[in-house]
Motif scaffolding. Structure first.
Motif, PDB file in Angstrom:
ATOM      1  N   SER A  58       9.318  -3.495 -14.287  1.00  0.00           N
ATOM      2  CA  SER A  58      10.108  -2.427 -13.651  1.00  0.00           C
ATOM      3  C   SER A  58      10.484  -2.823 -12.226  1.00  0.00           C
ATOM      4  CB  SER A  58       9.270  -1.156 -13.562  1.00  0.00           C
ATOM      5  OG  SER A  58       8.929  -0.719 -14.835  1.00  0.00           O
ATOM      6  N   LYS A  59      11.689  -2.475 -11.839  1.00  0.00           N
ATOM      7  CA  LYS A  59      12.116  -2.729 -10.462  1.00  0.00           C
ATOM      8  C   LYS A  59      11.409  -1.742  -9.526  1.00  0.00           C
ATOM      9  CE  LYS A  59      16.675  -4.764 -11.154  1.00  0.00           C
ATOM     10  NZ  LYS A  59      17.093  -4.769 -12.565  1.00  0.00           N
ATOM     11  N   VAL A  60      11.023  -2.230  -8.356  1.00  0.00           N
ATOM     12  CA  VAL A  60      10.331  -1.382  -7.381  1.00  0.00           C
ATOM     13  C   VAL A  60      11.368  -0.615  -6.556  1.00  0.00           C
ATOM     14  CG1 VAL A  60       8.820  -1.370  -5.358  1.00  0.00           C
ATOM     15  CG2 VAL A  60       8.363  -2.949  -7.265  1.00  0.00           C
ATOM     16  N   ALA A  61      11.187   0.704  -6.507  1.00  0.00           N
ATOM     17  CA  ALA A  61      12.111   1.573  -5.776  1.00  0.00           C
ATOM     18  C   ALA A  61      11.338   2.322  -4.698  1.00  0.00           C
ATOM     19  CB  ALA A  61      12.755   2.576  -6.738  1.00  0.00           C
ATOM     20  N   VAL A  62      11.695   2.073  -3.449  1.00  0.00           N
ATOM     21  CA  VAL A  62      11.018   2.731  -2.329  1.00  0.00           C
ATOM     22  C   VAL A  62      11.842   3.924  -1.863  1.00  0.00           C
ATOM     23  CG1 VAL A  62      10.445   2.452   0.130  1.00  0.00           C
ATOM     24  CG2 VAL A  62       9.735   0.719  -1.537  1.00  0.00           C
ATOM     25  N   CYS A  79      11.571  10.362  -6.540  1.00  0.00           N
ATOM     26  CA  CYS A  79      10.555   9.484  -7.148  1.00  0.00           C
ATOM     27  C   CYS A  79      10.483   9.745  -8.652  1.00  0.00           C
ATOM     28  CB  CYS A  79       9.188   9.727  -6.515  1.00  0.00           C
ATOM     29  SG  CYS A  79       9.031   9.106  -4.833  1.00  0.00           S
ATOM     30  N   LYS A  80      10.511  11.025  -9.021  1.00  0.00           N
ATOM     31  CA  LYS A  80      10.403  11.371 -10.451  1.00  0.00           C
ATOM     32  C   LYS A  80      11.609  10.850 -11.228  1.00  0.00           C
ATOM     33  CE  LYS A  80       7.811  15.650  -9.738  1.00  0.00           C
ATOM     34  NZ  LYS A  80       7.786  17.096  -9.924  1.00  0.00           N
ATOM     35  N   ALA A  81      12.787  11.035 -10.665  1.00  0.00           N
ATOM     36  CA  ALA A  81      14.008  10.594 -11.374  1.00  0.00           C
ATOM     37  C   ALA A  81      14.032   9.075 -11.517  1.00  0.00           C
ATOM     38  CB  ALA A  81      15.247  11.079 -10.624  1.00  0.00           C
ATOM     39  N   ARG A 139      11.923   2.865 -13.266  1.00  0.00           N
ATOM     40  CA  ARG A 139      11.586   2.160 -12.036  1.00  0.00           C
ATOM     41  C   ARG A 139      10.123   2.370 -11.681  1.00  0.00           C
ATOM     42  NH1 ARG A 139      16.140  -0.512 -12.809  1.00  0.00           N
ATOM     43  NH2 ARG A 139      18.001   0.488 -12.013  1.00  0.00           N
ATOM     44  N   ARG A 140       9.595   1.493 -10.828  1.00  0.00           N
ATOM     45  CA  ARG A 140       8.253   1.674 -10.256  1.00  0.00           C
ATOM     46  C   ARG A 140       8.474   2.335  -8.894  1.00  0.00           C
ATOM     47  NH1 ARG A 140       3.473   2.876  -9.812  1.00  0.00           N
ATOM     48  NH2 ARG A 140       1.801   1.455  -9.247  1.00  0.00           N
ATOM     49  N   ALA A 141       8.356   3.651  -8.830  1.00  0.00           N
ATOM     50  CA  ALA A 141       8.647   4.363  -7.580  1.00  0.00           C
ATOM     51  C   ALA A 141       7.470   4.272  -6.612  1.00  0.00           C
ATOM     52  CB  ALA A 141       8.953   5.829  -7.883  1.00  0.00           C
ATOM     53  N   VAL A 142       7.815   4.081  -5.358  1.00  0.00           N
ATOM     54  CA  VAL A 142       6.822   4.028  -4.282  1.00  0.00           C
ATOM     55  C   VAL A 142       7.302   4.967  -3.173  1.00  0.00           C
ATOM     56  CG1 VAL A 142       5.750   2.566  -2.512  1.00  0.00           C
ATOM     57  CG2 VAL A 142       6.250   1.605  -4.783  1.00  0.00           C
ATOM     58  N   ALA A 143       6.400   5.837  -2.714  1.00  0.00           N
ATOM     59  CA  ALA A 143       6.777   6.752  -1.629  1.00  0.00           C
ATOM     60  C   ALA A 143       6.295   6.195  -0.296  1.00  0.00           C
ATOM     61  CB  ALA A 143       6.148   8.127  -1.870  1.00  0.00           C
TER      62      ALA A 143
END
Ligand SMILES: NC(=O)c1ccc[n+]([C@@H]2O[C@H](COP(=O)([O-])OP(=O)(O)OC[C@H]3O[C@@H](n4cnc5c(N)ncnc54)[C@H](O)[C@@H]3O)[C@@H](O)[C@H]2O)c1
Length: 247
Positions: free
Chosen positions: A2-6, A19-21, A27-31
């Motif tokens: 998964s691509k990392v999404a900040v 983050c949820k969407a 995606r791999r969501a990161v907050a």
């Protein structure tokens, strides 16, 4: 993989929905959020996400500070993976009519809403262009498009988002990186619900859709602009405001 999404401001009202969407999109969501937050608040946010079956790492820093952004992004890249999607969402308001606005109110908003674009994008840009793929989405506002009394600081920063996107978009589209913005109208988050009830009623009465927007309605636009097949959309702004204002 998964691509990392900040998502900056990732534990806030819109950030959480983003983050949820992004997770729904695979995606791999990161907050990333503010290091001044109470640890209990961060723990509660993560526990709430766990109870929804979501595991979202949170990294604390300060988007107004270049070094802090460098540190946070380095950590994320070492611990989670290369950052391929960046959503510059962290933002604040410090409203006052101009004749009453203090230098502190001006500076706080400029630093959080505008310097953050440079501070965060700088950390991920070289990696994205070197790998030949990246998505950058900056969150502007309807009040950047049309101006809003009491928000000269906020409106100035949100209008600046468009210039930033359009200039950077030209620099990196051939390298597979897109840069776009979203201009939300009034969305039912804490930021908006904090507006005095009578004022809020007037605001809603002026929205053609006759309601506040849902955070998920902004989040789905983030997912759209960061999709694998969205590579031909760049330098663009999408308004999501229930018909309040067009451009
Ligand atoms: N809610 C709306 O109706 C609305 C409308 C138009 C635009 N926006 C924009 O959307 C974005 C998100 O707004 P929201 O409603 O979710 O607000 P919010 O206050 O719920 O979330 C903002 C988040 O940013 C974080 N943040 C603030 N300063 C920071 C810093 N220095 N470093 C790191 N993180 C920091 C906060 O801790 C918070 O979690 C903002 O840029 C806002 O201007 C919101």
């Amino acid at each position: 993989m998964s691509k990392v999404a900040v998502v900056t401001g990732g534990i806030g009202g819109l950030g959480t929905a983003m983050c949820k969407a992004l997770i729904e999109q695979g995606r791999r969501a990161v907050a990333v959020d503010f290091h001044g937050l109470k640890p209990e608040a961060v723990d509660k946010w993560q526990a709430d996400r766990k109870s929804e079956g979501l595991d979202i790492p949170v990294y604390l820093g300060d988007v107004t500070n270049f070094e802090s952004c460098a540190e946070v992004c380095k950590k994320i890249e070492a611990e989670v993976g290369p950052i391929e999607i960046l959503v510059n969402n962290a933002g604040i308001t410090r409203d006052a009519l101009f004749h009453k606005m203090t230098p502190e109110q001006w500076d706080a908003v400029i630093k959080t809403n505008l310097y953050s674009l440079f501070n965060m994008t700088k950390q991920v840009y070289e990696g994205m262009t070197a790998r030949g793929w990246g998505r950058i989405v900056n969150i502007a506002s309807v009040n950047g498009l049309r101006g809003q009394a009491g928000q000269t600081n906020y409106s100035a920063t949100k209008a600046a988002v468009y210039g930033f996107c359009k200039a950077l978009a030209q620099e990196c589209v051939r390298k597979g990186v897109t840069v776009n913005s979203i201009s939300p109208g009034y969305i039912g988050t804490e930021m908006v619900r904090a507006i005095r009830e009578d004022v809020l009623q007037k605001v809603v009465a002026g929205i053609p859709a006759a309601r506040l927007g849902e955070p998920s309605e902004i989040a789905r636009t983030v997912a759209f602009l960061t999709a694998d097949d969205a590579g031909y959309i760049t330098g663009e702004d999408i308004t999501v405001n229930g018909g309040l204002y067009y451009h």
